[in-house]
Design a protein around this motif. Structure first.
Motif, short mmCIF file in Angstrom:
data_model
loop_
_atom_site.label_atom_id
_atom_site.label_comp_id
_atom_site.label_asym_id
_atom_site.label_seq_id
_atom_site.Cartn_x
_atom_site.Cartn_y
_atom_site.Cartn_z
N CYS A 19 5.79 -7.66 0.84
CA CYS A 19 5.05 -6.92 1.85
C CYS A 19 6.01 -6.02 2.62
CB CYS A 19 4.26 -7.84 2.77
SG CYS A 19 5.22 -8.83 3.90
N MET A 57 1.86 -4.26 5.07
CA MET A 57 1.08 -3.86 3.92
C MET A 57 1.45 -4.77 2.76
SD MET A 57 0.92 -0.26 1.78
CE MET A 57 0.90 0.68 3.26
N ASP A 58 0.43 -5.35 2.16
CA ASP A 58 0.62 -6.21 0.99
C ASP A 58 1.00 -5.33 -0.19
OD1 ASP A 58 0.25 -7.95 -1.25
OD2 ASP A 58 -1.22 -9.10 -0.11
N LYS A 68 -5.31 -3.94 2.14
CA LYS A 68 -3.85 -3.93 2.03
C LYS A 68 -3.11 -4.27 3.33
CE LYS A 68 -2.30 -1.38 -1.88
NZ LYS A 68 -1.49 -2.43 -2.31
#
Length: 130
Positions: A19, A57-58, A68
């Protein structure tokens, strides 16, 4: 049932693709205790320590755009510092230690998760960390 409260998870179970920090670490507002003229920072129910949050944010490429970004809450006595940005990257890769998730039903009636961590740090090589 033996499982109550926050559920401990490994960082890489939650973010197998990593991430990235996409904002700053900020204090979380206690909406019940704050007034329009006075900001009161939220405190963790288990430890009593202040709660901070950072949007991340993934890195999972299969997620839809709306899925996300998530806020990770950090439990720490003083404001944590995010890792230094990496040259040439638009976002800073980060990892978390002491991660827990707490499931809840959100306002739209869907299952959601509150993510908390004890520490933010730069990524380590390998995926065997907790």
């Amino acid at each position: 049932m033996a499982l109550q409260g926050p559920i401990p998870v490994h960082f890489h179970q939650l973010f197998p693709h990593g991430c990235y920090a996409v904002g700053d670490i900020e204090p979380v507002k206690d909406f019940d205790a704050s007034t329009p003229d006075r900001f009161v920072q939220s405190r963790d129910k288990q430890t009593g320590e202040p709660v901070w949050q950072i949007p991340v944010m993934d890195g999972d490429p299969s997620l839809k755009a709306a899925q996300k970004t998530v806020a990770v809450k950090l439990i720490a006595p003083t404001q944590p510092a995010a890792p230094a940005p990496m040259p040439g990257l638009p976002f800073t890769p980060v990892e978390f230690d002491g991660v827990t998730v707490t499931p809840y039903v959100n306002a739209s009636g869907r299952l959601a998760y509150s993510i908390k961590a004890r520490e933010i740090r730069p990524p380590r090589a390998g995926k065997d960390t907790a």
